[in-house]
Design an enzyme around this catalytic site. Structure first.
Site, short mmCIF file in Angstrom:
data_model
loop_
_atom_site.label_atom_id
_atom_site.label_comp_id
_atom_site.label_asym_id
_atom_site.label_seq_id
_atom_site.Cartn_x
_atom_site.Cartn_y
_atom_site.Cartn_z
N LYS A 154 0.86 -1.18 0.00
CA LYS A 154 0.00 0.00 0.00
C LYS A 154 0.89 1.24 0.00
O LYS A 154 1.96 1.24 0.63
CB LYS A 154 -0.88 -0.05 1.26
N SER B 108 -9.59 1.35 2.92
CA SER B 108 -8.72 2.12 2.08
C SER B 108 -7.61 1.30 1.42
O SER B 108 -6.95 1.78 0.52
CB SER B 108 -8.07 3.24 2.89
N SER C 236 -9.89 -1.09 7.23
CA SER C 236 -9.34 -0.90 5.88
C SER C 236 -8.55 -2.07 5.32
O SER C 236 -8.18 -2.06 4.15
CB SER C 236 -8.44 0.34 5.87
#
Lengths: 95, 486
Positions: B79, B154, B178
């Site tokens: 990420k 996310s 997330s």
């Protein structure tokens, strides 16, 4: 709770955000809706309840007070939008 | 079976046997990215050169009989919230465009030391604020199961990349769900460890008392193996737990016979997708067949978790994001007159709508006159939520629930309605408020073939038991073996 445009401007100033008039209007509406939703917390009596700031930490952990290497200036400044020598440069704030 | 369809451990076994090289596996991932990422848009940037160099080094270690870890040579993605030395890291935000970190986050360093080639940086909601990946300044990621749907957020880029077989596994972060919600939306295993279990040093902060790093993979064993590499005390992170992690692989196959698994009555709500409810209830029955006892438990303050989270997380975010002022890194508004105007314009132009909304909300909750009524009050409710879990865990070994009340929704469906979007996290965020570990496991599909996740919540630092519970289900079902049709 209805947030006024003046309150939105005040909060934006505290947060150092320059909002457009459209954003001010939009945030007044959206933040009012969120504040209405979170108002349900007020129905709980929390007197005598200790606040939780970190769920699993009993206390803050401190590291040893000892010198250790830090980033060299050239690395620390490598991402600076503007720099002068070994300093970050910002717009002039005094006459 | 295609090479990229292997699990991390299956690939590791082939690497160990010399049947395939890490360079071949890395090239297979790069070819897959070239084939599908134009549609999925999981990657913000590739580090092809760095990944291939790491793969070559791994092959040399394997050849010398000296692998750095069981996963040495297995390509992964990160990420874009993890600082990676020499590779641009933007956290999905315009304000950090061009930022090249001078050091690695601790978890990045650990993965590099373990020999895993990092293929690149994966898309995310800006500063990890969002539940659909539509908050990225660089455009949304698409769900490989249906391209018109969100992969969740996310960590949606991480989820989509693993589900689309572009990488074998990825790291995400979980502040209010997330990791687990996107894992559920894309048929992955996603684990949010106990707060403090994995170092946050070098992880761009959203809400510091809630953020936690965790693995996203296609099998439970992969998650255990990846967690093993990153779960350890880090003296550079003062919130890192000062204890060493156990062996997460040791009891993985021990089953659930004799365990007591809690079913919280508050986690089945009006408005849930009926397919989600029936599938999750079916999964719970499967645990009974495996020898566990289901126990009705109550978490009475669950209905206050959403409001608590949406005061505390923005409050912490407003403080954390004060550092983006155009002085030390990131972009700067060029035409500002004076310092104050530079701050305001830099932040106005650099942040997206959701980030500004949360900064405003957090600043309001922390401002004079409202601090006690909002922020401190919410911290006290957080205590009540923690106590709910403590009482429940006095009766049960773990808690089962749906991960999300719905399956992956259409891109654009909720972008103009923050409250509807926030509801996506209703089952995941109590775990963050209480600092507990939580895992999402593939447990079935809707009639329209969209994945459904089962959430397993555990006691602090009890990740090994969560993995064991998840593995018991996975062993009896093949949901995790179904791939997105891409």
């Amino acid at each position: 709770m209805k947030l006024t445009i003046e309150q939105v401007r005040h909060v934006a100033n505290l947060a150092r955000l320059s909002l457009t008039p459209e954003e001010e209007q939009r945030y007044a509406t959206q933040l009012s809706a969120v504040l209405d939703a979170v108002a349900q917390l007020q129905e709980l009596d929390v007197s005598g309840v200790e606040p939780t700031s970190h769920a699993t930490l009993a206390s803050s952990l401190l590291r040893e007070d000892a010198m250790r290497p830090s980033l060299p200036p050239e690395k620390g400044l490598a991402n600076a939008p503007s720099k002068v020598g070994t300093s970050f440069a910002v717009p002039k704030i005094i006459e | 079976m295609e090479l990229t369809e292997l699990s991390m451990l299956e690939l590791a076994a082939k690497l160990a046997a010399g049947e395939v090289s890490s360079v071949e596996a890395t090239r297979a991932c790069l070819a897959r990215v070239a084939q599908v990422d134009g549609q999925v848009k999981a990657f913000l940037r590739l580090d092809e050169k760095g990944a291939l160099a790491a793969a070559e080094a791994s092959d040399a270690r394997r050849k010398a009989g000296n692998p750095a870890s069981p996963l040495d040579g297995v390509p992964i993605g990160l990420k874009d919230i993890f600082l990676t030395e020499g590779v641009e890291t933007t956290c999905g935000s315009r304000i950090l465009q061009g930022f090249v970190p001078p050091y690695d986050a601790t978890v990045v360093r650990l993965l590099k030391e373990a020999g895993l080639p990092v293929l690149g940086k994966l898309n995310m909601d800006e500063f990890a604020m969002g539940s659909s990946n539509e908050g990225s300044a660089y455009g949304p990621t698409h769900n490989p199961w249906r391209l018109d749907r969100t992969p969740g957020g996310s960590s949606g880029g991480s989820a989509a990349a693993v589900a689309a077989r572009e990488v074998f596994g990825a790291l995400g972060t979980d502040t209010g769900g997330s990791i687990r919600q996107p894992a559920a939306f894309t048929n992955l295993v996603g684990l949010k460890p106990t707060y403090g279990r994995v170092s946050r040093y070098g992880v761009i902060a959203y809400a510091s008392s809630l953020d936690q790093v965790g693995p996203m993979t296609r099998t439970v064993a992969d998650t255990a193996e990846l967690l093993q590499l990153i779960a350890r005390h880090d003296p550079l992170d003062s919130t890192s737990a000062p204890t060493e992690a156990p062996d997460y692989r040791a009891d993985l196959e021990s089953g659930v016979r004799g365990m007591r698994l809690g079913v919280p009555r508050e986690y089945f709500i009006n408005g849930m997708d009926p397919d989600v409810e029936s599938t999750v209830r079916e999964a719970m029955k499967a645990y009974e067949r495996l020898g566990a006892t289901l126990v009705d438990v109550s978490l009475p303050h669950t209905k206050y978790a959403l409001a608590t989270y949406y005061l505390l997380a923005p409050a912490e975010a407003s403080s954390n994001l004060a550092r983006y002022d155009g002085v030390r890194y990131g972009v700067r508004a060029k035409d500002a007159r004076g310092l104050r105007e530079m701050y305001g314009q830099t932040r106005e132009r650099g942040f997206g709508a959701e980030v500004k909304r949360r900064i405003m909300l957090g600043t309001y909750a922390l401002s004079a006159g409202y601090y006690d009524a909002y922020y401190v009050h919410a911290q006290k409710v957080r205590t009540l939520i923690r106590e709910d879990f403590s009482r429940a865990f006095a009766q049960v070994d773990a808690i089962l629930s749906p991960t999300s009340p719905v399956v992956a929704f259409k891109l654009g469906d909720k972008v103009d309605d923050p409250l509807a979007m926030y509801l996506m996290d209703v089952f995941t965020l109590p775990c963050n408020l209480a600092g507990l570990p939580g895992l999402s496991l593939p447990c079935g599909f809707t009639k329209k073939s969209m994945p459904i996740g089962l959430q397993i919540l555990g006691k602090p630092f009890d990740e090994a038991r969560l993995l064991r519970i998840a593995r018991a289900f996975e062993r009896e079902h093949d949901f995790h073996r179904r791939f997105a049709p891409l």
